[in-house]
Write a protein that holds these residues in place. Structure first.
Motif, PDB file in Angstrom:
ATOM      1  N   LEU A 111     -28.651  52.485  31.418  1.00  0.00           N
ATOM      2  CA  LEU A 111     -29.180  52.892  30.127  1.00  0.00           C
ATOM      3  C   LEU A 111     -28.036  53.411  29.264  1.00  0.00           C
ATOM      4  O   LEU A 111     -27.238  54.240  29.718  1.00  0.00           O
ATOM      5  N   ILE A 112     -27.942  52.903  28.021  1.00  0.00           N
ATOM      6  CA  ILE A 112     -26.909  53.335  27.074  1.00  0.00           C
ATOM      7  C   ILE A 112     -27.603  54.033  25.913  1.00  0.00           C
ATOM      8  O   ILE A 112     -28.477  53.459  25.255  1.00  0.00           O
ATOM      9  N   ILE A 113     -27.223  55.273  25.654  1.00  0.00           N
ATOM     10  CA  ILE A 113     -27.796  56.057  24.554  1.00  0.00           C
ATOM     11  C   ILE A 113     -26.815  56.012  23.394  1.00  0.00           C
ATOM     12  O   ILE A 113     -25.657  56.407  23.537  1.00  0.00           O
ATOM     13  N   SER A 114     -27.246  55.524  22.244  1.00  0.00           N
ATOM     14  CA  SER A 114     -26.343  55.335  21.106  1.00  0.00           C
ATOM     15  C   SER A 114     -25.711  56.664  20.681  1.00  0.00           C
ATOM     16  O   SER A 114     -26.295  57.741  20.847  1.00  0.00           O
ATOM     17  N   GLU A 115     -24.523  56.558  20.111  1.00  0.00           N
ATOM     18  CA  GLU A 115     -23.781  57.748  19.702  1.00  0.00           C
ATOM     19  C   GLU A 115     -24.519  58.549  18.638  1.00  0.00           C
ATOM     20  O   GLU A 115     -24.404  59.768  18.578  1.00  0.00           O
ATOM     21  N   ASP A 116     -25.269  57.868  17.778  1.00  0.00           N
ATOM     22  CA  ASP A 116     -25.994  58.557  16.706  1.00  0.00           C
ATOM     23  C   ASP A 116     -27.483  58.705  17.038  1.00  0.00           C
ATOM     24  O   ASP A 116     -28.317  58.801  16.138  1.00  0.00           O
ATOM     25  N   PHE A 117     -27.816  58.724  18.310  1.00  0.00           N
ATOM     26  CA  PHE A 117     -29.221  58.810  18.733  1.00  0.00           C
ATOM     27  C   PHE A 117     -29.893  60.040  18.114  1.00  0.00           C
ATOM     28  O   PHE A 117     -29.348  61.138  18.105  1.00  0.00           O
ATOM     29  N   ASN A 118     -31.106  59.806  17.598  1.00  0.00           N
ATOM     30  CA  ASN A 118     -31.945  60.861  17.021  1.00  0.00           C
ATOM     31  C   ASN A 118     -31.422  61.375  15.675  1.00  0.00           C
ATOM     32  O   ASN A 118     -31.787  62.451  15.241  1.00  0.00           O
ATOM     33  N   SER A 119     -30.568  60.576  15.003  1.00  0.00           N
ATOM     34  CA  SER A 119     -30.168  60.932  13.641  1.00  0.00           C
ATOM     35  C   SER A 119     -31.139  60.266  12.677  1.00  0.00           C
ATOM     36  O   SER A 119     -32.172  60.832  12.332  1.00  0.00           O
ATOM     37  N   ASP A 120     -30.823  59.048  12.198  1.00  0.00           N
ATOM     38  CA  ASP A 120     -31.770  58.318  11.345  1.00  0.00           C
ATOM     39  C   ASP A 120     -32.813  57.578  12.168  1.00  0.00           C
ATOM     40  O   ASP A 120     -33.937  57.363  11.725  1.00  0.00           O
ATOM     41  N   ASP A 121     -32.428  57.137  13.344  1.00  0.00           N
ATOM     42  CA  ASP A 121     -33.351  56.450  14.237  1.00  0.00           C
ATOM     43  C   ASP A 121     -32.939  56.758  15.674  1.00  0.00           C
ATOM     44  O   ASP A 121     -32.034  57.547  15.924  1.00  0.00           O
ATOM     45  N   ARG A 122     -33.634  56.097  16.610  1.00  0.00           N
ATOM     46  CA  ARG A 122     -33.351  56.341  18.022  1.00  0.00           C
ATOM     47  C   ARG A 122     -33.130  54.998  18.701  1.00  0.00           C
ATOM     48  O   ARG A 122     -34.069  54.224  18.857  1.00  0.00           O
TER      49      ARG A 122
END
Length: 349
Positions: free
Chosen positions: A162-173
């Motif tokens: 599982l890869i969690i994006s660097e900007d997770f939970n900013s504008d989207d998830r």
């Protein structure tokens, strides 16, 4: 044509829609006629956009101009009752057209500004390989339960990533997965939750579902347990909305997609993490084991008639179940390329 919800500003910016409005001899096979017929819930948007097109081009029928002028006069005098004696609205076609063209032009300008502001910033379209950030992996023999920063729960099955994006939970998830992951998404309508795999893109708001896409697998799938999701197959641009108990399966070689239903009992077992087999044949057993444990099972090397199996295996380890199948059918199993492969003949002592 775009399948998203139509807006007046979007339709006015579409040359093909304008051609449709101005073509007096619209054929039944016209794409816009078909789309409007198939989406009656959006009819009012299409009608309003068409009226604006006709106003701006001077092609609105005289009867419709007079009707609109009458409605405008009524509303004007309701707001300004003392002005009735000062204004004498002429209802000839030219003056009415001039009046409404000015109104429509103003509305068109406002719509254009809104459309420009909404679309001036380039929209980034992502794919599986575009998601960069924190990576979590699970060994082939374990399952891993994690909680994301937004409150979403994820179960990583054996051999998954599982890869969690660097900007997770900013504008989207945004997350990316390889293998099999079960997700119970925390609801946040303002920030869509999007799961990318190699063969599917799944968008959810608040829901629970499985995404399955092994690197060397033959099939990929998304199974909805609760809520609602939209699933895209990026390469062929296909799209499907799933209901609970429905799975979309992608053939990784041909990229053909297919919807399938699972029965309510099996769906209940999944939500309660139960593995109860009732005189099940080997095909059904493999399907249940693959989803329950997040593994791939290959029977192609074992040409034998497997016996049916009955029993509650909810608390059994995967290896214990595989050993039980092997003993009952006098076959063996081993792990090859992250797959469980059954082989003819019993295990050697």
């Amino acid at each position: 044509m775009n399948k998203s919800k139509p807006t007046i500003e979007g339709l006015l910016a579409d040359p093909s829609f304008i051609d449709h409005c101005l073509n007096d001899d619209v054929k039944q096979s016209d794409p816009w006629s078909t789309r409007i017929e198939n989406n009656p819930e959006d009819e009012i948007v299409y009608v309003q956009a068409k009226e604006m097109v006709l106003l701006l081009t001077g092609k609105m029928p005289e009867s419709l101009i007079e009707a609109k002028l009458g409605a405008f006069k009524k509303r004007f005098y309701e707001v300004n009752p003392k002005q009735k004696s000062r204004y004498n609205f002429r209802t000839d076609k030219r003056s009415a057209l001039t009046l409404f063209s000015g109104i429509a032009a103003s509305l068109f300008l406002i719509a254009g500004i809104i459309f420009f502001l909404r679309n001036s910033a380039p929209k980034q379209e992502y794919a599986f390989n575009d998601i960069k950030g924190k990576t979590i992996t699970t060994p082939f023999t374990e399952r891993n339960l994690i909680k994301l920063s937004d409150g979403t729960e994820a179960i990583l099955y054996p051999g998954s990533k599982l890869i969690i994006s660097e900007d997770f939970n900013s504008d989207d998830r945004k997350i990316a997965i390889s293998g099999q992951v079960y997700l119970k998404v925390f609801s946040n309508k303002a920030k869509p939750f999007v799961v990318y795999s190699k063969h599917t893109t799944t968008t959810a708001i608040g829901t629970a579902f499985y995404v399955r896409d092994f690197e060397k697998g033959n099939l990929s799938s998304v199974l909805l347990v609760a809520g609602k999701v939209k699933v895209n197959e990026p390469t062929r641009k296909t799209e499907a909305f799933l209901e609970p108990g429905t799975t979309m399966v992608v053939d990784n070689a041909t990229l053909k997609t297919q919807k399938r239903k699972i029965d309510n009992e099996q769906l209940k077992d999944l939500t309660e993490f139960k593995l109860d087999l009732n005189n099940s044949d080997m095909k059904a057993i493999v399907n249940r084991l693959e989803l329950f444990y997040g593994v791939q099972i290959d029977l192609s090397a074992c040409n034998c008639q497997f016996k049916r199996l009955t029993g509650d295996y909810s608390k059994k380890s995967l290896s214990a179940i595989l050993n039980s199948i092997s003993f009952t059918n006098q076959v063996s199993w081993e792990i090859r390329d992250q797959k469980i492969v059954f082989l003819p003949g019993p295990n050697k002592p």
